[in-house]
Design a protein around this motif. Structure first.
Motif, PDB file in Angstrom:
ATOM      1  N   SER A 174       6.640  -8.099   4.450  1.00 53.21           N
ATOM      2  CA  SER A 174       5.302  -7.276   3.864  1.00 53.21           C
ATOM      3  C   SER A 174       5.494  -7.021   2.416  1.00 53.21           C
ATOM      4  CB  SER A 174       5.584  -5.763   4.904  1.00 53.21           C
ATOM      5  OG  SER A 174       4.476  -5.133   4.492  1.00 53.21           O
ATOM      6  N   THR A 194      -6.205  -0.466   1.898  1.00 53.74           N
ATOM      7  CA  THR A 194      -7.014  -1.671   1.676  1.00 53.74           C
ATOM      8  C   THR A 194      -6.458  -2.703   0.704  1.00 53.74           C
ATOM      9  OG1 THR A 194      -7.953  -0.732  -0.450  1.00 53.74           O
ATOM     10  CG2 THR A 194      -8.992  -0.083   1.674  1.00 53.74           C
ATOM     11  N   ASP A 207      -5.107  -7.716   3.636  1.00 52.78           N
ATOM     12  CA  ASP A 207      -6.054  -8.122   4.930  1.00 52.78           C
ATOM     13  C   ASP A 207      -5.258  -8.100   6.081  1.00 52.78           C
ATOM     14  OD1 ASP A 207      -4.522 -10.427   4.866  1.00 52.78           O
ATOM     15  OD2 ASP A 207      -6.292 -11.591   4.136  1.00 52.78           O
ATOM     16  N   ALA A 208      -5.799  -8.378   7.185  1.00 56.58           N
ATOM     17  CA  ALA A 208      -4.996  -8.280   8.490  1.00 56.58           C
ATOM     18  C   ALA A 208      -3.899  -9.130   8.698  1.00 56.58           C
ATOM     19  CB  ALA A 208      -6.265  -8.422   9.606  1.00 56.58           C
ATOM     20  N   ASP A 209      -3.955 -10.332   7.733  1.00 52.38           N
ATOM     21  CA  ASP A 209      -2.950 -11.358   7.754  1.00 52.38           C
ATOM     22  C   ASP A 209      -1.842 -10.888   6.645  1.00 52.38           C
ATOM     23  OD1 ASP A 209      -3.913 -12.752   9.845  1.00 52.38           O
ATOM     24  OD2 ASP A 209      -5.128 -13.700   8.301  1.00 52.38           O
TER      25      ASP A 209
END
Length: 127
Positions: A17, A60, A63-65
């Motif tokens: 992450s 923000t 992104d989703a990936d």
């Protein structure tokens, strides 16, 4: 050390992450504690303000990936306005007390682009 901890969480140097929420949250907790212990230190106010205004974009930044989003691609409507307001108050107080330190100045610069309505409306020359 608090700033280093925040940086390691804000842009994790390793792992799956990009953001380590646990480290970011811990650094914010420590900065708040330091402010309670040293209420007259303007540079402590600046440190907390810098962390708050930077962290206000946490939701923000990727992104989703899990890929980093550039500032111009972030949805400003999702930024944490209460954190930005708290940072703003700390910055104003820090600037009023005489010659500001580096954290107050960095927080002031970061707040200029954070408070702009859009990336295109950012007053880059002022920062």
């Amino acid at each position: 050390m608090i700033h280093l901890l925040f940086t390691a969480g804000h842009t994790a140097p390793s792992g799956a992450s990009l953001v380590r929420n646990d480290l970011v949250d811990q650094s914010l907790r420590l900065a708040r504690m330091l402010r309670e212990l040293m209420p007259d230190e303007r540079e402590v106010w600046g440190l907390l303000a810098l962390l708050l205004v930077t962290d206000a974009r946490r939701a923000t930044r990727v992104d989703a990936d899990g890929r980093l989003l550039r500032l111009e691609d972030q949805d400003r409507s999702l930024w944490d306005r209460s954190a930005m307001a708290e940072a703003h108050d700390l910055i104003v107080d820090g600037l009023r007390g005489g010659r500001p330190g580096r954290y107050v100045l960095q927080a002031a610069i970061a707040s200029l682009y954070a408070e702009a309505p859009s990336y295109d409306q950012t007053d880059w020359r002022r920062s």
